[in-house]
Write a protein that holds these residues in place. Sequence first.
Motif, PDB file in Angstrom:
ATOM      1  N   THR A   8       0.829  -1.206   0.000  1.00 26.82           N
ATOM      2  CA  THR A   8       0.000   0.000   0.000  1.00 26.82           C
ATOM      3  C   THR A   8       0.865   1.258   0.000  1.00 26.82           C
ATOM      4  O   THR A   8       0.435   2.310  -0.480  1.00 26.82           O
ATOM      5  N   TYR A 144      -5.617   6.287   1.035  1.00 25.98           N
ATOM      6  CA  TYR A 144      -5.238   5.092   0.278  1.00 25.98           C
ATOM      7  C   TYR A 144      -5.046   3.870   1.171  1.00 25.98           C
ATOM      8  O   TYR A 144      -4.856   2.761   0.678  1.00 25.98           O
ATOM      9  N   ASP A 312      -7.070  -1.496  -1.852  1.00 21.73           N
ATOM     10  CA  ASP A 312      -6.051  -0.524  -1.441  1.00 21.73           C
ATOM     11  C   ASP A 312      -4.795  -0.644  -2.304  1.00 21.73           C
ATOM     12  O   ASP A 312      -4.191   0.357  -2.686  1.00 21.73           O
ATOM     13  N   ARG A 315      -5.617   0.697  -5.594  1.00 16.49           N
ATOM     14  CA  ARG A 315      -6.209   2.028  -5.456  1.00 16.49           C
ATOM     15  C   ARG A 315      -7.395   2.215  -6.400  1.00 16.49           C
ATOM     16  O   ARG A 315      -7.567   3.251  -7.042  1.00 16.49           O
ATOM     17  N   ASP A 433     -10.210   7.610  -7.921  1.00 18.89           N
ATOM     18  CA  ASP A 433      -9.396   7.111  -6.800  1.00 18.89           C
ATOM     19  C   ASP A 433      -7.900   7.216  -7.065  1.00 18.89           C
ATOM     20  O   ASP A 433      -7.142   7.731  -6.269  1.00 18.89           O
ATOM     21  N   ARG A 434      -7.481   6.680  -8.204  1.00 19.28           N
ATOM     22  CA  ARG A 434      -6.046   6.646  -8.457  1.00 19.28           C
ATOM     23  C   ARG A 434      -5.465   8.046  -8.518  1.00 19.28           C
ATOM     24  O   ARG A 434      -4.414   8.331  -7.961  1.00 19.28           O
ATOM     25  N   GLN A 437      -5.550   9.815  -4.917  1.00 14.93           N
ATOM     26  CA  GLN A 437      -4.732   9.187  -3.900  1.00 14.93           C
ATOM     27  C   GLN A 437      -3.257   9.224  -4.271  1.00 14.93           C
ATOM     28  O   GLN A 437      -2.399   9.315  -3.409  1.00 14.93           O
ATOM     29  N   THR A 438      -2.953   9.188  -5.587  1.00 17.46           N
ATOM     30  CA  THR A 438      -1.574   9.280  -5.987  1.00 17.46           C
ATOM     31  C   THR A 438      -1.022  10.654  -5.657  1.00 17.46           C
ATOM     32  O   THR A 438       0.094  10.812  -5.185  1.00 17.46           O
TER      33      THR A 438
END
Length: 445
Positions: A8, A144, A312, A315, A433-434, A437-438
């Motif tokens: 993660t 994340y 997770d 992601r 999401d990606r 969260q990135t």
Amino acid sequence: MHLISRRTFDNDQDCALYNRIAWRILPFLFVLYVVAFLDRVNVGFAKLQLATDIGLSDMAFGFGAGVFFLGYCLFEIPSNLMLKRVGARLWITRIMVVWGLISTSMMFVNSPTSFYILRFLLGVAEAGFYPGVVLYLTFWLPSYAQSQGLACLSLGVGIAGVLGGPLSGWIMQTFAGYGGMAGWQWLFLLEGLPAVLLGIVVYFYLDDRPGKVHWLTPAQNARVVADLEQQRLAHEQAGATHSVRGAFMHRGLWCLVFVNFALLCATYGVSFWMPQIIRSLGEQSLFQTGLISAIPFAVASVCMLIVGKHSDRTRERRWHASLSILAAAIGLALSAALHTSPYLCLFSLCIAMAGSLSAFNVLWAIPGTLLTGTAAAAGIALMTTVGNLGGYASPFMMGWIKQATGHLEFGLYALATLTLVAALVMSSVRPRDRDQQTQAVAVPG
């Protein structure tokens, strides 16, 4: 051993830091949630004796089991806003002590009316617990990693199901008649007191937020605060809403509200009626009924951990949640269609529970990427407020259908249809999401 997978994180330092936090708060929150879920669903086992003792029909039981959620929903949003203002330690202590006392008082129920009143008050007392804990996790873990954190928390539902059935059956069977009290009265007494005791422990154990906690070094405290602030700014730059008004106008949030509603309809509909469903498959003792009812929860516990970790690691939230919900719908439909085949029906209930509980972990990791600050507190509370109406509607609907038709499986078909619609709605949500969260991870601490 890592509670949150190494894959993660981008480096070993973050992995060690956030797993240290996870080991500090997640096992304790897990125990609290086990107790909370036991107090919610033990009424399903109590009904096996309670109904005869106080003259409670199937429809009246469904209404009483569900009226808990009316009280819960009325005070959900105010409770979560209050937690953000006064701190989790004080507010969760208040919630648990009061709900434990009221849950214990259920032993004094002597009529359908008193059953309704105490169930409603129990909902009022417990209002804000789950959304408060979800909000609390956002104070400590980056978005994340939250799906795995929520999986550890939701594992409490599975363990409560695994332990709660046999424990409830054993208490009712073993203590019946002791001290002149019925088995169901002992059930409410012995399963209500732990909430009071643990509520007191909360005040001395939980810390409100990172920054000055004694179990992290000054450098670690500063790192967590900086990481979460950078994540918040990244989410706002990516379009996350931070105002309460903006939260209530957010289309994605309302989609999540509906999905949560449908999942809770399915989960509580099956949970409250599981003892009745299993009893209808063949005659068993109370303890045997409890053991059999533990099987779907045990299977779901394993599945939710696998799905949470994979979500997770990749992601990705949308399809993990959608496909899990679809599995729940298929399981519900099959359990109804195969109700005359005990083993196949039980296998289908395992699929339904595994899908529902796996979807919850992924679903609750999404609001923190769409909303920040006060908007997150209000939005999370809104999801549970409307969603928990499913906890009212589902048991009442199941009781009404069973009383009107004599067939509990018709209620399962209705739940399967609602859950299928939720899977379609979830597939339309695009939380980015990606991307979000990135950004949160890439900002140097």
